[in-house]
Enzyme design. Structure first.
Site, PDB file in Angstrom:
ATOM      1  N   LEU A   1       0.968  -1.068   0.394  1.00  9.26           N
ATOM      2  CA  LEU A   1       0.219   0.002   0.114  1.00  9.26           C
ATOM      3  C   LEU A   1       0.690   1.028   0.147  1.00  9.26           C
ATOM      4  CD1 LEU A   1      -2.473  -0.488   2.964  1.00  9.26           C
ATOM      5  CD2 LEU A   1      -3.248  -0.595   0.458  1.00  9.26           C
ATOM      6  N   ASP A   2       1.004   2.704  -1.319  1.00 15.58           N
ATOM      7  CA  ASP A   2       1.180   3.863  -0.920  1.00 15.58           C
ATOM      8  C   ASP A   2       1.138   4.369   0.723  1.00 15.58           C
ATOM      9  OD1 ASP A   2       2.268   3.447  -3.259  1.00 15.58           O
ATOM     10  OD2 ASP A   2      -0.064   4.402  -4.204  1.00 15.58           O
ATOM     11  N   PRO A   3       1.945   4.496   0.915  1.00 14.89           N
ATOM     12  CA  PRO A   3       2.171   5.609   2.298  1.00 14.89           C
ATOM     13  C   PRO A   3       0.824   6.496   2.329  1.00 14.89           C
ATOM     14  CG  PRO A   3       5.026   5.776   1.335  1.00 14.89           C
ATOM     15  CD  PRO A   3       3.946   4.862   0.651  1.00 14.89           C
ATOM     16  N   LEU A   4       0.768   6.877   0.927  1.00 13.97           N
ATOM     17  CA  LEU A   4      -0.674   8.089   1.252  1.00 13.97           C
ATOM     18  C   LEU A   4      -2.053   7.457   0.959  1.00 13.97           C
ATOM     19  CD1 LEU A   4      -0.176  11.125  -0.966  1.00 13.97           C
ATOM     20  CD2 LEU A   4       0.362  11.121   1.607  1.00 13.97           C
ATOM     21  N   ALA A   5      -1.415   5.764   1.438  1.00  8.52           N
ATOM     22  CA  ALA A   5      -3.387   5.140   1.505  1.00  8.52           C
ATOM     23  C   ALA A   5      -3.034   4.448   3.031  1.00  8.52           C
ATOM     24  CB  ALA A   5      -3.373   3.939   0.608  1.00  8.52           C
TER      25      ALA A   5
END
Length: 233
Positions: A50-54
């Site tokens: 998962l991306d850091p912003l997710a």
């Protein structure tokens, strides 16, 4: 919940917090198991970044269950989130600044609903240039951050469900069920283009992977608290 049970293998449902990388979440779990379960060595891995912003569901496998990671990675995934219409960013999300703005006066609820139909089923999708896919031995985001032009091949992915859950322009909330390898950021960007405008992702949460749901997941800190209290009993 014994040290041996983690070595034999467990599937842990972790709710990844905002701004954490998936790697950080796995490291936290591994550190907590070593500290509170007295494990000197333990294999720990996740079944899909998962991306850091997710935020949301990260499946973490321990011990012998790390062999199940490829099987778990292949399962369909469900996401909820928000598109911001009328503006684009190079990363297709909030990692980079807005680089262009577009008109939205022509965008109606009917157009938004009709546009979702173009993303149903098998679609050709180009991953974002700001992604961890490798090209010429380097991650795409390494090329992108240096301002290097990179030709990215499109890939086939499948969108099983795509529904709009809230419209409050310029924001549109959605729920998507899709195959492995689907970039929701790319859907956000392409969604805007199809509507003769622009769009980028401002929020993303993974809610399901196969039959596993984030409703049963613990944050990395809550996981540590749970095994800490268990080990003290």
């Amino acid at each position: 919940m014994t040290p041996e049970s983690f070595q034999e293998g467990k599937v842990l449902l972790i709710d990844k917090p905002l701004q954490w990388s998936s790697f950080q979440a796995v490291n936290k779990i591994k550190w907590a198991l070593k500290k509170h379960m007295g494990l000197k060595k333990i294999k720990v891995g996740h079944a899909g970044t998962l991306d850091p912003l997710a935020t949301g569901l990260l499946i973490v496998c321990t011990g012998k269950f790390t062999k199940r990671i490829p099987e778990l990675q292949g399962m369909e995934k469900e996401y909820t989130g928000t598109f911001y219409l009328g503006a684009t960013t190079p990363s297709y999300d909030l990692e980079t600044e807005v680089d262009a703005t577009f008109p939205t006066d022509h965008i109606t609820e009917e157009l938004i609903q009709e546009t979702t139909k173009q993303f149903m089923g098998e679609i050709d999708q180009k991953p974002p240039v700001f992604s961890a896919i490798k090209k010429d031995g380097k991650r795409l985001y390494e090329h992108a951050r240096k301002g290097e032009e990179v030709e990215i091949a499109s890939r086939k992915v499948t969108v099983h469900e795509f529904e709009i859950t809230r419209i409050a322009l310029p924001e549109v909330d959605f729920r998507i069920v899709c195959s492995k390898g689907t970039y929701i950021r790319s859907i956000a960007n392409d969604f805007g283009q199809v509507m003769q405008s622009g769009s980028h992702l401002t929020a993303l949460r993974r809610t399901k992977i196969g039959e596993f749901s984030v409703q049963g997941a613990l944050t990395p800190d809550a996981f540590e608290d749970e095994i800490k209290s268990f080990s003290q009993e």
